[in-house]
Design an enzyme around this catalytic site. Structure first.
Site, PDB file in Angstrom:
ATOM      1  N   CYS A  99      14.465   5.099  15.870  1.00 38.54           N
ATOM      2  CA  CYS A  99      15.033   5.853  14.729  1.00 38.54           C
ATOM      3  C   CYS A  99      14.259   7.152  14.495  1.00 38.54           C
ATOM      4  O   CYS A  99      13.119   7.129  14.011  1.00 38.54           O
ATOM      5  CB  CYS A  99      15.011   4.959  13.487  1.00 38.54           C
ATOM      6  SG  CYS A  99      15.421   5.806  11.960  1.00 38.54           S
ATOM      7  N   CYS A 154      13.301   7.874  10.853  1.00 37.16           N
ATOM      8  CA  CYS A 154      12.205   6.992  10.424  1.00 37.16           C
ATOM      9  C   CYS A 154      10.856   7.653  10.700  1.00 37.16           C
ATOM     10  O   CYS A 154       9.922   7.561   9.898  1.00 37.16           O
ATOM     11  CB  CYS A 154      12.273   5.655  11.154  1.00 37.16           C
ATOM     12  SG  CYS A 154      13.732   4.657  10.796  1.00 37.16           S
TER      13      CYS A 154
END
Length: 305
Positions: free
Chosen positions: A51, A54
């Site tokens: 991700c 993230c």
């Protein structure tokens, strides 16, 4: 978050250990999040290695939690390895941050929010939060103003033990060495400012001050220069050297007067050298310095009359 200090003033500086973020699993979630949140709010950062957002969110939220000074705790859960909790909470997109308090989820957000919004999110949980590093820098500046050089040096050193590239701390410590006449030590400290830190205004100002100190190191007593200028007002080199000597003695108004007089008499002297030197003075003195403000106003009057 705990604080530690190696000096007597008790200035709070975040310890290196305080920024450690714990990874939780499905097996440890009840203890590390639910039970822990009965003592203080706990933020759970749900993420995954693939991700991208993230990775953007991680450093920002860690910084904001560190700034909260122990009022809130942060843990991370990799949903690839531990999908059960995320599924139970209905998390369908990451990054997602859920706040737990008193054993229950109470707030949350999805996506890589900017720093200001994350700060607001945390403040809704625990009230206003500050920046302990900035507070420590402010305390160091106050110590310098009071002449307490040892305390200021200890604060800067403590900050640098945690963040060795902190530009204001590097600049502050280098300036202390410079003011003490330890030019080599000042240069050594400032050499640690790399990357973006090298362009920080505080570092740029101290670097300019070091350059000026090196220029004026060989001038010696400026009484001879004053006599030379008095004998020949058009001896611009003597007046230029006198400006450097005045600046070395922290006589900023007098230093600016010398260079402004050269500009007034012969703007083209030494390829506009007097104006360039004055600009270096401004850089070293700082934007808000009183002598710089007044000299800049006078310079404008000469250039645009």
């Amino acid at each position: 978050m705990s604080f530690e200090s190696n000096f007597g003033s008790g200035i709070p500086v975040p310890s290196a250990a305080s920024t450690t973020v714990k990874d939780v699993t499905s097996a440890t979630f009840r203890q590390d999040v639910v039970a822990e949140s009965t003592r203080q709010p706990v933020l759970v950062d749900f993420w995954a290695p693939w991700c991208g957002p993230c990775k953007q969110l991680g450093p920002i939220i860690e910084k904001m939690v560190a700034n909260a000074g122990g009022k809130v705790k942060l843990v991370k859960m990799n949903i690839d390895d531990h999908p059960e909790i995320a599924g139970q909470l209905g998390i369908q997109s990451i990054p997602a941050v859920i706040a737990f308090s008193k054993g229950q989820p109470v707030d949350g957000f999805v996506g890589a929010l900017p720093e200001s919004q994350i700060k607001g999110f945390i403040e809704r949980l625990v009230g206003p939060v500050g920046d302990p590093t900035q507070e420590a820098l402010d305390e160091a500046a106050a110590a310098v103003a009071e002449g307490d050089v040892e305390t200021a040096a200890a604060i800067y050193s403590e900050i640098l033990s945690i963040d060795e590239t902190n530009a204001p701390a590097l600049a502050g410590l280098a300036k202390l060495h410079l003011d003490a006449g330890a030019l080599d030590q000042a240069k050594a400290v400032l050499s640690m400012a790399v990357g973006s830190a090298a362009q920080h205004p505080s570092v740029v100002a101290v670097r300019a001050a070091i350059d000026l100190a090196e220029q004026s190191a060989s001038l010696g007593d400026f009484s001879d220069l004053e006599r030379q200028v008095a004998a020949d007002p058009d001896d611009h080199q003597a007046r230029f050297d006198l400006a450097l000597a005045f600046n070395a003695k922290n006589k900023r108004d007098e230093a600016a007067d010398c260079l402004l007089e050269i500009i007034k008499r012969d703007r083209s002297w030494n390829e506009d050298g007097a104006r360039k030197q004055l600009l270096q003075f401004f850089e070293a003195w700082g934007v808000t310095d009183k002598a710089a403000v007044q000299a800049r106003r006078r310079l404008s009057g000469l250039l645009f009359r």
